[in-house]
Each structure stands twice: as structure tokens, then as C-alpha cells.
Enzyme design. Structure first.
Site, PDB file in Angstrom:
ATOM      1  N   CYS A 126      42.340  43.038  41.360  1.00 59.20           N
ATOM      2  CA  CYS A 126      42.058  43.877  40.192  1.00 59.20           C
ATOM      3  C   CYS A 126      42.497  43.086  38.967  1.00 59.20           C
ATOM      4  O   CYS A 126      42.494  41.862  38.992  1.00 59.20           O
ATOM      5  CB  CYS A 126      42.768  45.217  40.304  1.00 59.20           C
ATOM      6  SG  CYS A 126      44.561  45.103  40.331  1.00 59.20           S
ATOM      7  N   GLN A 127      42.855  43.775  37.903  1.00 55.44           N
ATOM      8  CA  GLN A 127      43.232  43.055  36.691  1.00 55.44           C
ATOM      9  C   GLN A 127      44.617  42.422  36.819  1.00 55.44           C
ATOM     10  O   GLN A 127      44.825  41.291  36.408  1.00 55.44           O
ATOM     11  CB  GLN A 127      43.190  44.027  35.487  1.00 55.44           C
ATOM     12  CG  GLN A 127      43.459  43.370  34.136  1.00 55.44           C
ATOM     13  CD  GLN A 127      42.394  42.336  33.761  1.00 55.44           C
ATOM     14  OE1 GLN A 127      41.251  42.377  34.224  1.00 55.44           O
ATOM     15  NE2 GLN A 127      42.783  41.370  32.941  1.00 55.44           N
TER      16      GLN A 127
END
Lengths: 544, 544
Positions: B507-508
């Protein structure tokens, strides 16, 4: 397997999401009687003040987002009205329809939190606690209906009460703060609370200490001191108690503090029932006794640990609580950890006290702010018993450093050896925490004998002479009555002016006093240094 | 008894003042070859930049103030030119008159510090180090003679070099930064240094990595990459070495690092001779080996401890060094403690790595800033080996918390249990340090298997499929080439789109990736989470 969690804010939701990450197969239901789950309860006062402008910022998750991300079955406006621990069922009431249904669980988690009562003003004046998004909505509705600069009353001078004061002022209200205690912020010792009171009064807050609300009439509350105050709103923040209604009815044991009793893994006295959060007793790290500490950090951590236990990961027992806490108030920051001097005295526990007033970062770099620090030390073990800090920049950092040192069992002297990050805009080569350790060491080894601010009057009654070693200009600007001014830098030349008998030296904050005390001690004088100097004495006597 | 201290800045002056507080009768002489003692050496760059506007702010004490307060005999512009350890004498030259005299000591303290050479540009271009008030005077004189926006060169991208860059910019200079290394700030790992390089380039600094100054002509320096740069000034900050000239001539032993060797009480190989400060070897806390760490905090602490030993108070041996350090640069703060991954790899020491990117305080409260954190952990003991943090607000606090945890020997998992002060403007209920502990625990227990940014390419060569679990909007705004976008909130519904073989999710920043990895692991997938997510991967690959 089905786990039912009662309460969907910090503790309950931490349990739910952790449990899902540990067990994808389990059915997890969260029942929340309020309208919202997973809201930012510590942010509520700041939405009142407009610091957090958007109400939606407070709503971190919704039942929908929790369903899609964590496959949780979250029911808001659903109140569990009873528990049958033998049948392992709960009765849930849909607060919208009134319908009730019985649901079975394999494990039950009580995260029912704490509760507060609105107090005697509620009948005649809008009176609200500040514990839910709905509370905030109600408070804002009252303020919006009122004219400009409405008069409001906040009851209770603890953390939430003072956050309410700050934010009601930010909304333009004229605030009266009513507190039963003789000082604001009873977890602090009086000389550390004094700057907070000064901050409040300078900001124009009408502070009524030693008073309670005894009654009300429309638009007006009556205080125990006989006076009355016009007000459009009362914010009730005089304290909370564990919400035990469900637990009591289910025969779940309560501890000596009145909180739900749990073991190290957050299990209650009823099999298959866990409890976490503000309604639950913790153990105190200093004496190992049960205590009530209502902190979001502990709620989150214990919720997660309960999930670990439910999922069978055999977690360690919960770490006892230190009660680390912090408050920002009108530009002042205050923070504390462990026990206060008042509490140590009440418990008859021996302790040594150190006060300092360091700069938040190197004084030669612009923007340094002074802070007042207090450290409480066990004289037998040199372990840290507690700390309090009031100031601005960097207070949060120093209380965290001391909290870690306490958690790790470091001695006060060891604070001097901590290798903290230094550049002039962040700290000092000898950080305030290092200096606190050095001063503690000097008192521990007897290098300097100190006298506390509240002991000075008795010492002087015994004939001690008080010598102010600050500069003449500092002495002239404000001095302890009867003190003799003998500046440190002239002390060696003017020893003849010192009396023969015992002497207490003091400076502004204690540092020059320490140097003077060392000098005179070596020359054979009976000398003590006023701990924390004029600054601590002034704060203490103002509070007394 | 007479103690002579050579060097009158941090280490030497700490020795002198502490010794006086312990012993009023002793004769204490400080010889300083420079013009000033007790100056704020860490503040020097900020006077260049005008942040500290008054030169006098840098001069914390004078010989006169030290004489009146501490009865010290401080001689500036007096250079000790030789030591006779057998006779216990030093030869002191008065740099004003050239006269020499021999002085006897009972104890001698070397606080001669470190030294730097001006480099090959010195013959043709004004070239100065940044280590004394005189250096600052010279640099400011060059800048004042130059026209507006003068071009200047800084050699060395370490802490002092980058402080010089910031402050020369603040004076209006156009700065070229020349560094031998392939990255700025070699104590950081590349993915942590990458944001610092970005900060420099965004601010318009001309950064030349992998280059050295090879020569100069008037107004111009030549670089090893063949290019030349017009410049009115070179600030030389490419490193220091212990100033051992006196020690070597006196037969004082040197350690493997090239620093003066001392025991735990700062005693050299010569009887009656102590040494403290930047010229002296310390012990490293991780491996117990000698190391050179030039930090003001250690210099002050060790100076004080040497005084304790001289005065006979039997101090404990010095605590080994962690090398905690911090830098503010153009609004970015970076800090580190312990060893980097690079150093661990070079030493063949097993380690586990965790990256996180938390907010500095509760995200719902305005003003939170993102920070990048890296933790290095011993897989066998779970002890913390090092940490690096880059961000804004609150970086200093978190590095100090981790430094205390390291000093106390806490495990990485124990970080999750620290009870840190929380209110939304200061932190989070789960503080960034707590979260680092949780992530470390998840990797330690195997709850999540992770892959590092620099391992991803090899994993993909082995056929791993990369799944981006962020939202489609995030994926569209920038993604790792070849990754498949399957948002976390849809993952349970779209499992059919996953390949059969091994998967890396990301993810980020790593948090949603963790939830996805937990979900997929329980469903039987062979899955790892990209540690630190897209953010760490981007920083790492930009640096590589």
C-alpha cells in the site's frame, strides 16, 4: 466462533480490528448504543473550539468502512441491555425500533467505558458532558443560539474541563470554571499547577476554586459559595466513573477502585468475558495496586491485547500503568507521569524532590522557552517515582523520555547519562532531562543538600539566614522577604558578610544556588540550596 | 593541587567548572589557544545565517566571568606546545607575545578536540572550516565583501556541511554542495537520505555527489568530475580527525580509530593525564568496540566525569555511546541513533528492518506532518540496533524515546507498550513509536512476512506478483511498474483475480498492506508485505 464486542470506540474497535487480522474466519459483531463508532473522542473539545473545523474529521470509521475493510458486523444505536453469562447470550435492543433480540457469543468483550452525570444544573440550564459526537452537537447548538460572547460554565478543572475552557473561549464564550478542588488539575502538585491557574486567569477565565454547583434556575446556576452565575450552558467535566451497569447485572466482579476487575489478559471473573478500556481497573506500576486510569492509549493497547488472548496467541500480561498524561492549554503545555508528591505523602512513601527550570533548547538559539520540571525519586533505590513538567515547546518530549526511563526501571541518576539528540534548535548538549539527572545525583550523593519551597518558612523560624545569590538587579525586581543579597560572583570576596549559623542560599532556578552551596559547604558552612530557586518558591507560595 | 586543562570549549570547560564545584581549594588553569572559551560551537552555522543575530550570543562565558564565578585561571591565546609527563609539566606559549613558560601540574586534562584541514582550494579561494568564532568572522567577512547572491561551495554533506548550506542560503548565497559520497549524510541508509537530497534540490542547492575538490584558481574551484565552479568562498566540512599533536609527542597511546585511548574514567596511558572530548575514543554501545563520535553531549558529560575522577569521587565507567544525532535542514528534521543497515550489513550482523510512515500527531488534528521511520532489530534478541527518522514535527521526540529504549536495553516489541503522553496535538493514542513496536512484533512473530524495497526486484524476477491494495486513485497517481491494483476494501470479493503463486502486497506506507497480508495468509496464500509500502520503495529506488 462468534465474538461480540460491546462498545465501538477506542478499546472496542481496537479489539475488533486486531481480532480480524488474527482470525479471518471468526464472526465479529460490535454493538454500540451511540450513533457513531470509532470516533475521535480526544478531538471532541477541539471541534467545539473550531480548531478541528469539520465534524466529519472526528468520524474515523463508519460501519460501512469497517464492514468492507475488516468484515465487521457493526451495529450502531444497538444497546446490549443484559448478559447471560451461563447461556453465553446477550440481549440487544435496537434503539431505533425498540425491538430486542438475543444473540449468542463464544467470547464477549465489554468495552463499555466510563460515564458521567450531568449534575444539579441539568433541570434548568442546558447541561452536557463532552464525551460523544452528540454531546458536541448539543453544545454547538446552544452556542449558536446564544448571542455573541455567551456566558458559559465549565464544571471540573481536570484535563477535559480545561480543554473545554480553551475551546469555549475560542468560540467567543466568557467562561467561568468551577472546581471543587483547591487547585486546578489535582494530579499536579500545587507549585506545578500554579502556572496553569495563572495562564487561565491571564486569559480572562473566571476561576472559582473550592466551589460546586448546588442548583440552578433558568439561565443561572448557584454555587456552594453562595454566589450565582448567569450562563447559557454548563459543560460537566467533573469526572467519570466506570460504566458497570451491564457488568454488575451479569455478576462480573468489581475491584476495589470500582472498576471492572480483570486479570493480566483482560479476562473478567466470568468465563468467556473480557473487559477493556475506561471501565476497567488497571494495575499501577509503582505499587502494583489496582487503579483507574482513563487514557486512550491504554484503551487501544488493552483492546488489542484482549484480541490476542481471544485468538489464542498467549500474550504477555499487561504492563502496569504509569498514567502518562499531557494537556495543551492556551499556549501552555503540562504533562505528568507516575505519582505526585501529594500522593506519595498520602501513601507515606519516602521520596526525594528535585525542581529545575531549564530552557527548551539552547538558550543562544532563538525561541527557547522556559519550562518547570519536577522529579520525584525513591531515596532507597534512586528509581523515578514521578515527574511533572509545565512549559511550552519540548514538554511533550521530556515527559516521554522520563516515561520510558520509568518503564525501563532506570534510576534518576541514569537520566544524566541518556544520549539524547542535540542540535541547538531541539535541545541542549546537556538536555533538560540530563540536567534533572545531574541535580538528582547531586542530592542523592549529598553533594548538595536542598530545602523545598514549603519547608523554607519552618527553616527560617529555626533561625536559618536566607541568602539570595542572584544579581542585585534580580533581587531588586522581586525577592523572598528578609533575604540577604550576596551575588554568587562576589561570594568569595564577601564571605565576611555571611552569618555564622546555618544558611539557605537561593538563586532564580537553583543552578547558581548549587554552585554557591558547593562553595560554602567546602568552606565549612552549614548550607542548603533552595530547590528550584525563587521560581519554584514563588509558584508554590502563590498556590498555598 | 593544580589541574591544568588544555582546551576551553565544551569538554574542557565542563571539566573545569565541575572540578571547581567539587574542590574549592584546587588551582585550576585552562589554556586555550583560540581567542574565546566556552563558545557555542553548535551555534556557529546559525550566526552565519543570521538566525542567531548577535555574535555575543555565541560567547557563553569569558575568562573574567569564569574567574569571578568559578575562580578559574583561564588563559586564551595560550597554546600548550609540549607536555613532559615525567616531570609533570607543560610548556605554554603566549600567542600574543611569543613568550613561553613551563608550568607544573598535578593532573592534566587534554580537551584538544578535533581538527580539519582546509583542502586543496585554500591557496586560491578563501577556504574556511566552521569550527570557531574566528571561522565565522572570516566567512562573514568574505560574504560581506561579495556582491549579492554570491556563489559559494560547501565541501562535505555531513551534519555541519548541511547546516552550512542552510545558513549560507539564508545569507542569500547560491550554494554548491560537493560530497565525496554517493549520497548525502552517510550515517543514514539511502532510502532515508533520499528525502534530504530532495529537500536540498527543491531549495535550489546544486548538489554534486561522488565528487571532490581537486584544485582551484582565483574565484574558481575544480572538481574531480572535470567541472569547475565559480565561487567566492569554500566552506570545508568534509570531516574532522582527532587533534593528537600534543598527545603523540607526549607518548600518550592512541586507539585503533586514531583517537586518544582512554579507560572508562577518561584516563590516558600516561599517569596523571586525562583526555575528553572530540579527540578521544569512545566505546560503541552495540559492539563495545572503540569508536569516534564527536558530539557535544558526550564531550560535556565526559568532561564532567573526568572532573569527578580527578576529585576522587570514584565515578562509574562511562556509558558507551549510541551516537544519537539530529539535524534541522530547510524545514526537514532528520535524526538517528545506533547503527545503520549499511553498517550492520558491512559488519555481517543479522538484523531485521521495519519502515513506517506515521503522522506526527493525530491526523484529525490540524498540522500533522508525515515522518519516515526506520527501525533495525536484532532477530535473536529483539533488541534495537538502530533507528532513523526523517520528517518535521516530533522527529526529535521519537528519536529520543528510541534512544532511551536502546540505552535501557528494551526490545523492539516493548516499544509498543510504552505509555507515552497523548493528546491529539502532541501524538496519537498509538504513538508512532508504539506502532513501530507493533510492526516489529508482527515481523518477529511471523504474523507478517515482509520484503524490503531493495529485495523487490529480485523477488519479482522469481515470479512474485505485486498487488497494490491502495485505492484506484492512488494507484493511478503513481505505482510500481507492473503492479496489479486490487483495493484492500474489495479484496475479499475479488480473490479470484489473485494469481496462484507467491504474492507481494503493498500500500502507501505498509499498514493496509499488513491487513491484506494477514487476510491472504489466513486464506492460504504465500504472501509478503512490502515493508514501508510505496513510500519507502520510491525513496529507496530514487536513491539507488
Amino acid at each position: 466462533m462468534r465474538t461480540i464486542i460491546i462498545g465501538g470506540v477506542a478499546a472496542g474497535m481496537s479489539t475488533a480490528t486486531r481480532l480480524r487480522r488474527l482470525d479471518e474466519a471468526r464472526q465479529i459483531t460490535v454493538s454500540e448504543r451511540g450513533t457513531h463508532v470509532s470516533f475521535a473522542n480526544c478531538g471532541l473539545p477541539y471541534h467545539v473550539g473550531g480548531v478541528i473545523p469539520e465534524r466529519s474529521s472526528l468520524l474515523l470509521q463508519s460501519p460501512e468502512s469497517l464492514a468492507s475493510r475488516f468484515a465487521l458486523d457493526v451495529c450502531v444505536r444497538h444497546e446490549v441491555v443484559s448478559i447471560d453469562p451461563t447461556a453465553r447470550t446477550v440481549t440487544v435492543r435496537d434503539l431505533t425500533t425498540g425491538a430486542e433480540r438475543i444473540e449468542a457469543y463464544d467470547e464477549l468483550v465489554l468495552a463499555t467505558g466510563a460515564t458521567a452525570s450531568p449534575g444539579p444544573s441539568a433541570e434548568h440550564v442546558p447541561t452536557h458532558t463532552l464525551r460523544s459526537v452528540e454531546d458536541v452537537d448539543r453544545i454547538l447548538a446552544v452556542l449558536e443560539q446564544a448571542g455573541p460572547e455567551p456566558r458559559v460554565v465549565v464544571v471540573g478543572a481536570g484535563f477535559v474541563g480545561l480543554e473545554a475552557v480553551e475551546n469555549l473561549r475560542a468560540r467567543g464564550a466568557q467562561v467561568t470554571l468551577v472546581s471543587r478542588g483547591r487547585q486546578v488539575l489535582s494530579p499536579l502538585d500545587p507549585e506545578m499547577a500554579a502556572p496553569v491557574l495563572r495562564t487561565l486567569r491571564r486569559a480572562g477565565v473566571d476561576v472559582r476554586l473550592g466551589a460546586t454547583v448546588t442548583g440552578a434556575e433558568p439561565g443561572r446556576v448557584h454555587l456552594s459559595d453562595g454566589r450565582s452565575i448567569d450562563t447559557v450552558l454548563v459543560v460537566e467535566a467533573s469526572g467519570v466513573r466506570p460504566d458497570r451497569s451491564l457488568a454488575d447485572a451479569a455478576g462480573i466482579a468489581v475491584g476495589p477502585t470500582g472498576g471492572i476487575a480483570v486479570d493480566g489478559r483482560h479476562r473478567t471473573s466470568q468465563p468467556h468475558v473480557w473487559a477493556v478500556g475506561d471501565g476497567v481497573e488497571k494495575l499501577d506500576q509503582l505499587d502494583g495496586a489496582p487503579t483507574l486510569v482513563t487514557m486512550a492509549g491504554l484503551a487501544n493497547r488493552h483492546g488489542r491485547a484482549a484480541a490476542d488472548d481471544i485468538a489464542g496467541t498467549e500474550p504477555e500480561d499487561a504492563v502496569p500503568a504509569l498514567g502518562t498524561a499531557i494537556l495543551g492549554l492556551l499556549g501552555t503545555t503540562l504533562a505528568l507521569v507516575g505519582w505526585s508528591e501529594r500522593r506519595l505523602v498520602a501513601a507515606g512513601r519516602p521520596h526525594r524532590v528535585v525542581h529545575t527550570h531549564p530552557a527548551s533548547h539552547a538558550a543562544y538559539y532563538p525561541g527557547a522557552e522556559s519550562m518547570a520540571m519536577k522529579l520525584l525519586v525513591d531515596p532507597a533505590t534512586d528509581r523515578i517515582l514521578g515527574a511533572q513538567i509545565v512549559g511550552g515547546e519540548g514538554v511533550d518530549k521530556r515527559i516521554d523520555v522520563i516515561a520510558v526511563a520509568m518503564a525501563a526501571g532506570l534510576t534518576a541518576t541514569a537520566l544524566s547519562q541518556l544520549e539524547l539528540a542535540y542540535a541547538p534548535q531541539y535541545g541542549s548538549a546537556k538536555d533538560p532531562v540530563n540536567m534533572l539527572g545531574y541535580v538528582a545525583e547531586n542530592t542523592a550523593t549529598g553533594a548538595t543538600r536542598t530545602v523545598q519551597w514549603h519547608e523554607l518558612a519552618a527553616a527560617r523560624d529555626d533561625g536559618v539566614v536566607l541568602v539570595d545569590v542572584r544579581s542585585p538587579a534580580e533581587h531588586a525586581a522581586g525577592a523572598i522577604p528578609g533575604s540577604v543579597n550576596l551575588p554568587l560572583d562576589e561570594l568569595r570576596l564577601r564571605l565576611g558578610e555571611l552569618p555564622d549559623g546555618p544558611v539557605v542560599v537561593h538563586c532564580q532556578v537553583g543552578q547558581r544556588g548549587h554552585t554557591a552551596a558547593r562553595l560554602l559547604t567546602q568552606l565549612g558552612y552549614d548550607v542548603r540550596n533552595l530547590d528550584g530557586g525563587y521560581a519554584t518558591w514563588t509558584a508554590g507560595t502563590a498556590a498555598a
